[in-house]
Every structure is written in structure tokens, then in C-alpha cells.
Design an enzyme around this catalytic site. Structure first.
Site, PDB file in Angstrom:
ATOM      1  N   HIS A  29      38.295  33.759  33.955  1.00 12.78           N
ATOM      2  CA  HIS A  29      38.662  34.913  33.849  1.00 12.78           C
ATOM      3  C   HIS A  29      39.223  34.971  34.940  1.00 12.78           C
ATOM      4  O   HIS A  29      38.099  35.207  35.834  1.00 12.78           O
ATOM      5  CB  HIS A  29      36.747  35.686  33.629  1.00 12.78           C
ATOM      6  N   GLU A  56      43.372  33.604  32.251  1.00  7.75           N
ATOM      7  CA  GLU A  56      44.106  34.943  32.595  1.00  7.75           C
ATOM      8  C   GLU A  56      43.953  35.731  33.502  1.00  7.75           C
ATOM      9  O   GLU A  56      44.331  35.348  34.922  1.00  7.75           O
ATOM     10  CB  GLU A  56      42.603  35.216  32.456  1.00  7.75           C
ATOM     11  N   ASP A  58      44.599  39.744  33.923  1.00 14.01           N
ATOM     12  CA  ASP A  58      45.522  41.013  34.118  1.00 14.01           C
ATOM     13  C   ASP A  58      46.507  41.486  34.763  1.00 14.01           C
ATOM     14  O   ASP A  58      47.311  41.653  35.552  1.00 14.01           O
ATOM     15  CB  ASP A  58      44.165  41.837  34.957  1.00 14.01           C
ATOM     16  N   HIS A  71      43.590  43.379  38.695  1.00 12.94           N
ATOM     17  CA  HIS A  71      42.741  44.216  37.391  1.00 12.94           C
ATOM     18  C   HIS A  71      42.643  45.726  37.082  1.00 12.94           C
ATOM     19  O   HIS A  71      42.513  45.732  36.387  1.00 12.94           O
ATOM     20  CB  HIS A  71      41.702  43.360  37.932  1.00 12.94           C
ATOM     21  N   GLU A 165      46.649  40.497  29.830  1.00 10.11           N
ATOM     22  CA  GLU A 165      45.580  41.282  29.647  1.00 10.11           C
ATOM     23  C   GLU A 165      46.804  42.817  29.593  1.00 10.11           C
ATOM     24  O   GLU A 165      46.906  42.850  30.931  1.00 10.11           O
ATOM     25  CB  GLU A 165      44.135  41.686  30.138  1.00 10.11           C
TER      26      GLU A 165
HETATM   27 CA    CA Z   1      40.493  40.946  31.833  1.00 10.88          CA
END
Ligand code: CA
Length: 339
Positions: A29, A56, A58, A71, A165
Site C-alpha cells: 500500500h 500500489e 495512486d 495519494h 488507482e
Molecule cells: Ca490507493
């Protein structure tokens, strides 16, 4: 004959068990963000070395349409933007990444996350983590991060995936920027085009997920796995109805719910309240990757005696397929201990 059947069943059970075991994954994460400032290339390299299956990203967009890994849609919490560009906040006092060019963002130092107290002092979000404002980190582009992970895949011979994301797609569209289109184009340029490729694309906005699936993917000849993130249960109440997961599965390959939507906060060790969400998602053919599993003080729910017990409860009692954690080494070690 009977003995043979028992042996065959045992063998099959072992195979099935190891098969489902093999599918359980660890998603880093924001990188190994429990140890290094989130979304820095250093945190990603550490997560890679720790054995995460997916890492991950963002993603938000800059004023000059560059994709960066960040993020928040603002730079406030994880950079020194207030010191470098003190006059560039909007009326709400926040510094939006979309108001800065990549060249300007390159001038910032990334840091462990912090908040500003009423007396103006900065307080680190997680006190036990990497000291804020120390050493030297920067905000990477999505391209730089993909090249880091693909480069490590080449040099190590492994095949670690990416898990981008799309942040605030409606916000970006209001600002005149189609971030989803840009992200999918970037993924395609780096070879992520089919469901067999090591990528999951995630968003919290259902309408955008549908648009990606129905419009952007076909136009670009891309069809990668899509994950519907679920945080606030009030956002899309229909998802929690009996047929909610079937409906989500019409466009998504999986869900990424808050872990509190998988095992209820009010659970106790002897009375684990596992919601129907995972079962329904599995019945609809979807994978389940909840977030966020953290070791920091106060982050392990009262129903678990340790971080590892929480992992046991979620991976094997609630049967999630993978999970997002700031501490990928701990989840990798836990799964290895169970193999
Ligand atoms: Ca995220």
C-alpha cells in the site's frame, strides 16, 4: 478402492489448498509505506525487495497533464510545498497538484505524512515511522515508477505487478482533465493490455469505473482487471444489497473494500462478525482485496491480539484473496509461514 478414494480426495484437497494459497497476494500500500515515506521510489524498491506481489500507485495529474504518484489531490500532507511555493494555495488554503507543473513539483521534497496543528506546528501522522522532513525524497511520475518496477522485474527475473488507482476522476474532469484516459494510455504504452497482465486498475468512483470499462477500454483496445474500491457504505448503498456484488461484477473483476466492511469493527476474538461481502463477491466471480492493514499502535482492531492474527482472520477466516498493507514484509512472512 475406498482407500484410494480417500487418498485421492486428500491429494485433491491438498492441491486445492495450495492452489488457493498460491493465489493469496500481498499488495504494498503506497509502497513499503510503514518504513519509508509513502509513494517515493525508495518505498517502492523496498516493497519490491520485501516480496510484495503487487505495488500500489495512486495517480493524480499536474497542470501540464503529467501523471504523478501521489495519494492526495493536494501536495499539503506529503511535501514541503508550503515552504517552496507559499503563495500558491487556493482559497481553501490547500495546494492542489493540478495547479503545479511537473517542473515545479520536481522542486519539492517528499516527506513522511504530517498534519498541521492549530498552533501551526507540523505533527507526523504515524509517530513511529520514518522521521518527517529528513533525508531526500521526491514525488515520482507514474512513468518513472512503472519503469522502476519493470526494470526490477528484468534484473531479478520476477514478475511483480502494479496496482494503480485513479484519484478523484470527477475532480479531474471538472478541472478539464481526463485522467482515466491518460492512465490507461500510459498502461497500454508499457504493455498492460489484457487480464493476463500483472495489473489491477482501481477507483472509488463507480460511474468512472463503468466509463473506463465501456468507453475507454474498447477505444484503446485494452481490457485489464478493474477493482471497485468501497469505503463509505453510504456512497453506493445498493452494493450492500443481496445482489449488489453481482451488479458490480458486470463491470469489475474485484472489489477493494475497507477491512471494516469484511470483519465488523464490533467483533470480538470469540465472535468474529464476518460480513457477507466476501462470499457475495466470490459468488459473483470477483476477487477481494481489502485495505489497509497496519502494524502501528491503534491500527490492529481489538478483535485481534496481533497483526498476524488479524491477517489470519482476514486471509483465512474471511477468505480474502489479497490485502493492501503498509508492512508488506509482515504479510509476506505470514503467508510463507502458512505454506
Ligand atoms: Ca490507493
Amino acid at each position: 478402492m475406498r482407500l484410494f478414494n480417500v487418498a485421492a480426495v486428500m491429494l485433491l484437497t491438498t492441491l486445492v489448498a495450495s492452489e488457493s494459497m498460491a493465489q493469496k497476494i500481498v499488495i504494498a500500500h503506497r509502497g513499503a509505506s510503514g518504513y519509508l515515506p509513502e509513494h517515493t521510489l525508495e518505498a517502492k524498491a523496498m516493497a519490491y525487495a520485501m516480496g510484495a506481489d503487487y505495488i500500489e500507485q495512486d495517480v493524480v495529474m499536474t497542470a501540464d497533464d503529467q501523471l504523478i504518484v501521489l495519494h492526495d489531490i493536494t501536495l499539503d500532507r506529503t511535501t514541503n510545498v508550503d515552504e517552496v511555493f507559499p503563495n500558491r494555495a487556493r482559497d481553501d488554503g490547500r495546494y492542489y497538484a493540478i495547479d503545479f507543473t511537473l517542473e515545479e513539483i520536481r522542486q519539492l521534497k517528499a516527506t513522511e505524512g504530517y498534519r498541521v496543528l492549530s498552533n501551526g506546528e507540523k505533527e507526523q501522522g504515524f509517530a513511529g515511522r520514518f522521521p518527517m522532513g529528513t533525508s531526500s525524497f521526491s514525488v515520482p511520475t507514474l512513468q518513472e515508477e512503472i519503469e522502476l518496477i519493470q526494470g526490477l522485474n528484468k534484473s531479478t527475473g520476477r514478475n511483480i505487478g502494479i496496482y494503480p488507482e485513479i484519484k478523484g476522476p470527477a475532480f479531474h474532469l471538472e478541472e478539464g482533465k481526463d485522467i482515466s484516459q491518460a492512465v490507461v494510455e500510459m498502461l497500454k504504452a508499457y504493455g498492460y493490455t489484457t487480464k493476463q497482465d500483472r495489473v489491477f486498475l482501481q477507483t472509488f468512483e463507480y460511474e468512472e469505473l463503468v466509463r473506463i470499462k465501456q468507453d475507454i477500454f474498447p477505444a484503446l483496445g485494452v481490457d485489464i482487471k478493474l477493482i471497485m474500491l468501497i469505503g463509505d457504505p453510504e456512497a453506493y448503498p445498493w452494493m450492500f444489497e443481496a445482489d449488489g456484488m453481482e451488479k458490480v461484477a458486470e463491470h469489475a473483476d474485484g472489489i477493494g473494500p475497507s477491512h471494516f466492511l469484511v470483519i465488523e469493527r464490533s467483533s470480538t476474538r470469540d465472535n468474529l462478525k464476518i460480513t457477507p461481502l466476501v462470499q457475495r463477491a466470490h459468488a459473483a466471480g470477483m476477487e477481494v482485496h481489502p485495505y489497509t492493514y497496519r502494524v502501528d499502535p491503534g491500527q490492529v482492531p481489538a478483535y485481534a491480539n496481533s497483526f498476524e492474527e488479524m491477517l489470519q482472520q482476514h486471509y483465512f477466516e474471511a477468505d480474502v484473496d489479497g490485502l493492501f498493507t503498509d508492512f508488506p514484509d509482515r504479510a509476506v512472512q505470514f503467508l510463507n509461514s502458512r505454506r
